[in-house]
Scaffold this active site. Structure first.
Site, short mmCIF file in Angstrom:
data_model
loop_
_atom_site.label_atom_id
_atom_site.label_comp_id
_atom_site.label_asym_id
_atom_site.label_seq_id
_atom_site.Cartn_x
_atom_site.Cartn_y
_atom_site.Cartn_z
N GLU A 142 13.08 -18.39 6.36
CA GLU A 142 12.47 -17.55 5.31
C GLU A 142 12.94 -16.11 5.46
OE1 GLU A 142 8.22 -18.30 5.40
OE2 GLU A 142 8.51 -20.43 5.01
N GLU B 192 10.83 -26.47 3.70
CA GLU B 192 9.36 -26.50 3.79
C GLU B 192 8.87 -26.45 2.37
OE1 GLU B 192 7.19 -23.41 5.96
OE2 GLU B 192 8.77 -23.40 7.45
#
Ligand code: BMA
Length: 375
Positions: A185, A293
């Protein structure tokens, strides 16, 4: 001419499974190379379903041998198992979510021996002050690079990571291949390696140094590296901090539903748009793809799995998606946190079974037939 030679050599070494350019590690173990090539074939058939910490615990239980919330509902295990190394860098015996590393090693072995795929993330502490991965005090990335004040300490951290990755062994003593997803991320601003906390050059150098150290210094040759952003607008946003084709095997991003899908369908559209960009970049670069994810906490919408998530994937070649962990009670919370239903009677339980039965989703029974680690 050089390409022809490369293709011939590649075909000789690997049979007819050669796809695109070779992966980043020229010394990768044969199981890792086979996995890499087989995943290209498999992503055309469907998307593998993964679950974080699937074998360690579910929303209502912990450490019951052979159990998984996904299996309780579908009768089948996930095809992909996600695990997390946070605090291993400190030399700890348990990770930041209290999973003991020796138990994790056993679960990784079990999933691999059944034919599943292993992916690992690492929420390592901020090296500048040893607070958590979510501590955004700047300077951590620069400090761990060669010449930085925390470089020697960081080498110690990477040694713990390398030791663990090298300790993952199958029944024949072979190293278990892992899709390693460090510094994830990266386009968010909530981790010490995030977008507002370090420069693109620093991020790239961090990723490249890590690959170099694990691969070339510690001889860890059972890894495929996953580059992972959060959601993005354009291909250039996605690639702004991309460390290079020579250190990446999988292109991916993470996406979490927050708005109510009953009144707002932007999640499906945004994830789909991102996947269109991602799969087209992956085709140009000869990389695998993943929704590394994904989730909607507690899934309070009956049709989420097929009506929102599967719709976003559509017919795009996505290798896997990984639902986040069924953590149960976190802290003082009185609701059970989960990203996969743990009972058929739950709001999205019936739809999860439809998702399981969809022709383009792959769980472990189907994936095991593919023998991903063999030629
Ligand atoms: C987050 C949450 C945390 C957890 C972390 C690392 O998204 O699930 O509870 O500690 O991931 O696994």
């Amino acid at each position: 001419m050089r390409h022809v030679k490369k293709a011939v050599l590649c075909a000789l070494l690997l049979g007819t499974t050669c796809v695109g350019i070779a992966q980043q590690d020229k010394k990768a173990t044969k199981e890792t190379v086979h996995l890499y090539h087989n995943l290209f074939k498999l992503e055309k058939k469907g998307v593998m379903f993964g679950h974080q910490d699937a074998l360690a615990y579910g929303a209502t239980w912990k450490y019951q041998p052979g159990r998984s919330d996904v299996k309780d509902i579908t009768g089948d295990y996930p095809a992909v198992y996600g695990w997390e190394l946070g605090h291993l860098e400190q030399g700890a015996n348990v990770n930041l979510d209290t999973v003991p590393f020796d138990k994790m090693r056993g679960f990784i072995h079990d999933g691999y021996e059944r034919g599943g795929v292993i992916t690992i993330s690492w929420h390592g502490n901020n090296p500048i002050n040893n607070k958590s991965a979510w501590d955004v005090t700047p300077g951590g990335v620069k400090a761990v690079l060669p010449g930085g004040a925390k470089h020697d300490m960081f080498i110690g951290w990477l040694n713990h990571i390398a030791d663990f990755l090298l300790s993952l062994k199958g029944d024949k003593g072979e190293a278990i291949p892992v899709l390693f997803r460090p510094y994830h991320e990266l386009t968010g601003n909530w981790f010490w390696w995030g977008k507002n906390i370090c420069t693109p050059e620093e991020y790239k150098a961090l990723f490249r140094f890590t690959v170099h150290y694990l691969r070339d210094v510690r001889n860890v040759h059972n890894l495929l590296y996953v580059y992972n952003t959060s959601q993005f607008k354009t291909a250039s946003d996605f690639l702004e901090r991309y460390p290079g084709d020579d250190v990446v095997d999988v292109l991916s991003f993470d996406a979490y539903q927050s708005k109510n899908p009953a009144v707002d369908s932007s999640f499906t559209k945004d994830v789909h748009d991102n996947l269109v960009i991602l799969t087209s970049l992956a085709a140009q670069k000869h990389k695998l793809t993943a929704l590394a994810e994904v989730g909607y906490e507690n899934i309070p919408y009956a049709g989420w799995w097929t009506g929102v998530l599967l719709k976003a994937i559509d017919k795009l070649p996505v290798s896997y998606l990984l639902a986040w962990r069924n953590a149960g009670y976190i802290g003082n919370s009185t609701t059970l946190s989960h990203f996969v239903p743990y009972d058929k009677t739950q709001v999205s339980g019936a739809d999860f079974i439809r998702f399981y039965e969809a022709p383009n989703t792959l769980f472990e029974k189907e994936v095991a037939k593919e023998k991903l680690y063999a030629k």
